[in-house]
Design an enzyme around this catalytic site. Structure first.
Site: not given
Length: 325
Positions: A158, A282, A252
């Site tokens: 991320s 995600h 995501d």
């Protein structure tokens, strides 16, 4: 024509149950929390991630004022190199414990030390503090500190994937730092929150509101967010980068930018492996204790990281063979 939404798989049932439980808990959304409150919430959810394997040793070192690293030594060193890992959390949350299971898995699978970076967080330390810290740690490792091998694979998830991608771009012309690979796990590589995958997937653990909240803390200047140091997808020339593994989830919001970044790297001649997990959202590496699919994906990510070291070793052997011919 069949739409992309219809083509994708359903969300992993175990994670759908987690999402349903979270939505029914009555908790205020993250965007209504202060950064310290958000950090505490993230810490409270760490039990959803399975603990990683045992390692030989763990040591915490101060690299510079405000920046520390945690070094994981594998029980058996099988390859030459070092992983440098940047944790996720939107540049605002996350810490050593957030990254601990993955760093253990990487050390055990790859047979190399793993350096987990506790970079400074926003909003107390906005952009470019985290980027500066990433560069500092990479140079620290490259200098042989703590006996670490200077051949580096940089990894991150991320916002950590963002720092890994940005670092790879910044370090490619640095003669003192040798990057032999990059593993970008559902990375933030763009600041465009209007992509189709944001429209399709907002609401499953992460959405446009949350990413906007993270960006507002990390880089309040909206116009600055197109800089490649924040949005590496805008790099004018991504050629010359080390081989990349780009990991994306089908549910995501960051799916589209991750896939586009992989294609841009390929178009510039960079070797790229894409791992696409259609049923996962995600942040799925934080749910390995509740989702078999997430646990299997974590193992595959670690195996791909190992292959980067193996490929680098073969390339080095080939160069040595030519030099001695």
């Amino acid at each position: 024509m069949t739409s992309r939404v219809q083509e994708r798989s359903e969300l992993d049932p175990a994670l759908q149950a987690v999402a349903d439980a979270a939505s029914g808990a009555g908790l205020p959304p993250m965007v209504e929390l202060t950064p310290p409150q958000a950090r505490e919430r993230i810490r409270g959810a760490l039990q959803a991630c399975a603990p990683g394997p045992e390692v030989a040793s763990i040591k915490t070192c101060s690299v510079t004022d405000g920046v520390s690293v945690r070094i994981y030594r594998p029980t058996q060193v099988t390859h030459a190199g070092t992983v440098v890992h940047f944790h996720g959390g939107g540049w605002v949350t996350g810490d050593f414990d957030y990254a601990d299971p993955l760093c253990r898995l990487l050390a055990d699978t790859c047979g190399v030390p793993v350096v987990s970076v506790d970079y400074r967080l926003a909003p107390e330390h906005p952009f470019p503090a985290a980027v500066d810290d990433a560069e500092t740690v990479l140079r620290w490792v490259a200098s042989g500190s703590e006996g670490l091998d200077p051949r580096i694979v940089v990894t991150g998830d991320s916002a950590g994937g963002n720092l890994a991608a940005v670092s790879a771009l910044l370090m490619r012309s640095d003669d003192e730092v040798t990057l032999v690979g990059q593993v970008l796990i559902y990375p933030v590589v763009d600041a465009d929150l209007t992509r189709d995958s944001y429209v399709d997937n907002s609401g499953v653990f992460l959405g446009a509101r949350e990413m906007g909240w993270f960006f507002d803390h990390y880089c309040p200047d909206v116009n600055a967010r197109i800089s490649p140091d924040i949005s590496p997808i805008h790099a004018a020339d991504p050629s010359g980068l080390p081989p990349a593994v780009v990991v994306v989830g089908g549910h995501d919001p960051l799916l589209d930018e991750g896939l586009e970044y992989a294609e841009r790297l390929r178009g510039a001649g960079v070797l790229v492996e894409v791992q696409h997990y259609p049923t996962l959202p995600h942040g799925f590496l934080q749910f390995t204790a509740v989702s078999g699919a997430a646990a299997a994906a974590a193992e595959a990510v670690a195996a791909s990281t190992l292959r980067l070291f193996e490929d680098a070793a073969r390339q080095s052997d080939s160069i040595e063979a030519v030099d001695h011919a």
